[in-house]
Design an enzyme around this catalytic site. Structure first.
Site, PDB file in Angstrom:
ATOM      1  N   HIS A 135      20.703 -48.853  21.597  1.00 40.93           N
ATOM      2  CA  HIS A 135      20.680 -49.955  20.517  1.00 40.93           C
ATOM      3  C   HIS A 135      20.023 -49.281  19.300  1.00 40.93           C
ATOM      4  O   HIS A 135      20.105 -49.656  18.279  1.00 40.93           O
ATOM      5  CB  HIS A 135      19.858 -51.149  21.035  1.00 40.93           C
ATOM      6  CG  HIS A 135      20.776 -51.860  21.838  1.00 40.93           C
ATOM      7  ND1 HIS A 135      21.938 -52.182  21.976  1.00 40.93           N
ATOM      8  CD2 HIS A 135      20.314 -52.315  22.966  1.00 40.93           C
ATOM      9  CE1 HIS A 135      22.406 -53.030  22.925  1.00 40.93           C
ATOM     10  NE2 HIS A 135      21.242 -52.959  23.887  1.00 40.93           N
TER      11      HIS A 135
HETATM   12  C1  X5A Z   1      18.672 -51.835  26.574  1.00 46.36           C
HETATM   13  C2  X5A Z   1      19.086 -53.219  26.787  1.00 46.36           C
HETATM   14  C3  X5A Z   1      18.866 -55.202  25.748  1.00 46.36           C
HETATM   15  C4  X5A Z   1      18.354 -56.043  24.681  1.00 46.36           C
HETATM   16  C5  X5A Z   1      18.428 -57.510  24.595  1.00 46.36           C
HETATM   17  C6  X5A Z   1      17.710 -58.620  23.614  1.00 46.36           C
HETATM   18  N1  X5A Z   1      18.705 -54.002  25.813  1.00 46.36           N
HETATM   19  N2  X5A Z   1      18.089 -59.675  23.730  1.00 46.36           N
HETATM   20  O1  X5A Z   1      19.467 -53.614  27.844  1.00 46.36           O
HETATM   21 ZN    ZN Z   2      21.424 -53.797  28.119  1.00 44.46          ZN
END
Ligand code: X5A
Ligand code: ZN
Length: 673
Positions: A135
């Protein structure tokens, strides 16, 4: 050559220092749980364990701005209140004084893994890292991610090794928008992500996560988003996505390296994903990817928040990377309607950019005049009597005694002098033979087996087959004497049935007529891939022409053979290369490699003597878990090939639901509500 595991225990240091229900799931125990399960199953010991080193600032700079890197660096000396205040500037992020160190180790681990694979030190590997990466963006942390481990690894592979085609498979349940942004206009990186989307109502709530986001400029068609619009997607849905979307594109793209954004929040039990796929599914997804890029796979951990599910899923992946056969996939192999709609929407969005999807349109339900006349069509009536739920899959191998880990991986039984000169380790050269009386009894109905060396060959094959059925041997390659291949196959089928095999998959190539007395009670799935014609005698007895193009061959394997094989869930596969089978080495290797999946690796390849010298070592290698050689340049399927496949799929779909491709009005991407 083997599998690398890259790790550093310092990556357990970063953790949430205040209350935040959204972020608390990204905890140090994620890594310790994974390591515990790997150790418990004896998998860590089988890997080449590398200790991660921090990535350099220059390496971070492949994706991130100097200002952002400096900002993360400064968090090392902030106090708790300052860390919390800074974290709030980002979406779903927490910082800890160790974050900079951990995040640099995470990037470093991914880069070391790429180096180990691309220098040939190992075949493949997994980097076990925290924080995750997919992300994070040029100037922003996001969704627990600080530096974009996989995006940096792809840039590194391009820069240091001059790679021109890298496939990134993001099976985490969240959309890796960070990776998408980095390679949006870059045709050298094909980014595939599936993710929980719910028409835009799931985090990160982005319109650009939908199927119609396909990349920009030169990069159009190199971003592939598969949005899941419902929770509860399971093994069949994930498999359908691979067979009908990812793999056709991946073969056409022909990557030199596969990077996996390996998040396991897409597995059952995960609080974020709410999906249903079992850990075994990740073994199969991994195995399917292993036929690409000469098996060069670098997986990097992303999400996964249910510790037990996470540990098991990682073990399944590592086991498969090591070359072990895949455990059976449980559940009815029926994709749900919503999954089919999602798959259809990606196909529609991507079709302008990919030949392999253009030929993959919905099946024709009424056969056209181009298709085989007479017997095939007149027998179609039978199909309606075979409804899907009639034979719900019985638990695999129930009642059949097949032990889980045979000491011998692959055995070879040969009749040709000079073959099998140099066999790899753990490959048994089978000398033993069944008892003469037993061999005679099995051979009795077949005159051809009493000629030349026919009985000797059959004796060896019966012995090898017993080894596979009893679980002493995982898989085998055997040669058949000229003119006796059909008879040998017939005996092998009866031998399997008499042993109690409940589902036997016969993939017969070349001129091998369907045996006269072949049972049509659902125990045998007979699939003849030969020169002549498409024909359906019943839902279990099928013939398809051998495609002459790589595109046609791949569509046949991914669009027909594997959906049938996974739907059937065979105990054993008999893959037979008979007279004039017409298969290239690489095609035979690919077929054998993918047929390992649905049968837990239990395959016997019977090869007509004239082909054995050429095929033996390739087949032995893939049956042991090595990657098949490349098919060569992608050639578009011919209209006749497409037509034949469409016809077969249309006829077979009522019974074999993995063949389905939603025949709906083309999906349109609507704005996020
Ligand atoms: C890497 C990953 C998830 C973030 C979720 C936020 N991130 N609600 O799985
Ligand atoms: Zn994830």
């Amino acid at each position: 050559m083997g599998t690398a595991l890259v790790y550093h225990e310092d990556m357990t240091a970063t953790r949430l220092l205040w209350d935040d229900p959204e972020c608390e799931i990204e905890c140090p125990e994620r890594l310790t749980a994974v390591l515990d399960s790997l150790q418990q199953r004896g998998l860590e010991q089988r890997c080449l364990c590398l200790t991660a080193c921090e990535a350099s600032e220059e390496e971070l700079g492949l994706v991130h701005s100097p200002e952002y890197i400096a900002l993360v660096q400064r968090t090392q000396t902030l106090d708790k209140e300052e860390l919390q205040a800074l974290s709030k500037q980002f979406d779903a992020v927490y910082f800890h004084p160790s974050t900079f160190h951990c995040a640099r180790l995470a990037v470093g681990a991914a880069l070391q893994l790429v180096d180990a694979v691309l220098t040939g030190a190992v075949h493949n590997g997994l980097a076990l890292v925290r924080p995750p990466g997919h992300h994070s963006q040029k100037t922003a942390a996001n969704g627990f991610c600080v530096f974009n481990n996989v995006a940096i690894a792809a840039k590194h592979a391009k820069k240091k090794y001059g790679l021109q085609r890298i496939l990134i498979v993001d099976w985490d349940i969240h959309h890796g928008q960070g990776i998408q942004y980095v390679f949006d206009d870059d045709p050298s990186v094909l980014y595939f992500s599936w993710h929980r989307y719910e028409h835009g109502h799931f985090w990160p709530f982005l319109q650009e996560s939908d199927a119609c986001a396909i990349g920009q400029g030169q990069g159009q068609g190199f971003t592939v988003n598969l949005p899941w619009n419902q929770v509860g997607m399971g093994n069949a849905d994930y498999l359908a996505a691979f067979l009908h979307v990812l793999l056709p594109l991946a073969f056409e793209f022909d990557p030199e390296l596969v990077l996996v954004s390996a998040g396991f929040d897409s597995a059952i039990g995960d609080p974020e994903g709410q999906m249903q796929a079992t850990p075994e599914c990740f073994a199969h997804l991994t195995q399917l990817l292993q036929v690409l890029a000469g098996g060069r796979i670098c997986a990097v951990l992303e999400g996964g928040y249910h510790l037990e599910s996470l540990g098991q899923s990682v073990c399944m992946m590592v086991q498969t990377l090591l070359g072990d056969p895949t455990p059976p996939l449980l559940g009815l192999m029926v994709p749900c309607q919503s999954a089919l709609e999602s798959i259809q929407s990606v196909q529609t969005a991507q079709a302008p950019h990919w030949t392999s999807l253009q030929q993959n349109v919905a099946p024709v339900l009424s056969p056209s005049t181009h298709l085989p006349e007479g017997r095939s069509l007149s027998l179609l009536a039978e199909s309606s009597t075979c409804e899907v739920a009639e034979d719900a899959p019985s638990p695999l191998l129930d009642g059949v005694c097949l032990r889980p880990t045979p000491p011998v991986c692959t055995a070879v039984a040969l009749t040709v002098p000079g073959a099998a000169l140099a066999l790899p380790p753990r490959v048994l050269h089978q000398e033993g033979s069944a008892m003469r009386e037993e061999t005679d009894a099995w051979a009795r109905p077949h005159k051809s087996l009493f000629q030349d060396e026919g009985l000797d060959a059959l004796g060896k094959i019966l012995c090898l087959l017993s080894g596979i059925l009893d679980g002493q041997v995982r898989s085998g390659v055997a040669s058949t004497t000229p003119h006796a291949t059909a008879a040998t196959l017939d005996v092998a089928i009866h031998r399997c049935l008499s042993h109690g095999a409940q589902r036997l998959l016969c993939v017969a190539l070349g001129q091998l007529d369907r045996p006269q007395d072949l049972a049509d009670d659902g125990r045998i799935l007979w699939l003849n891939i030969m020169g002549k014609e498409a024909a359906i005698w019943s839902m279990f007895h099928i013939s398809t022409p051998l495609p002459q193009t790589t595109g046609g061959f791949l569509s046949c394997i991914l669009g027909l053979v594997l959906p049938l094989a996974y739907g059937f869930q065979p105990d054993v596969v008999l893959m037979t290369l008979g007279p004039a089978h017409g298969l290239q080495n690489a095609e035979a290797a690919l077929l054998a490699a993918v047929l390992r999946g649905p049968a837990g690796g239990r395959i016997l390849a019977l090869v007509e003597e004239e082909s054995i010298l050429q095929l033996e070592s390739t087949l032995v290698q893939v049956l042991r878990g090595e990657a098949p050689p490349s098919l060569g340049p992608f050639l578009m399927a011919s209209p006749e090939e497409i037509q034949a496949l469409r016809f077969l799929k249309g006829q077979l779909e009522p019974r074999w639901k993995l063949l389905q491709v939603a025949a709906l009005p083309p999906g349109q991407c609507s704005p996020v509500a």
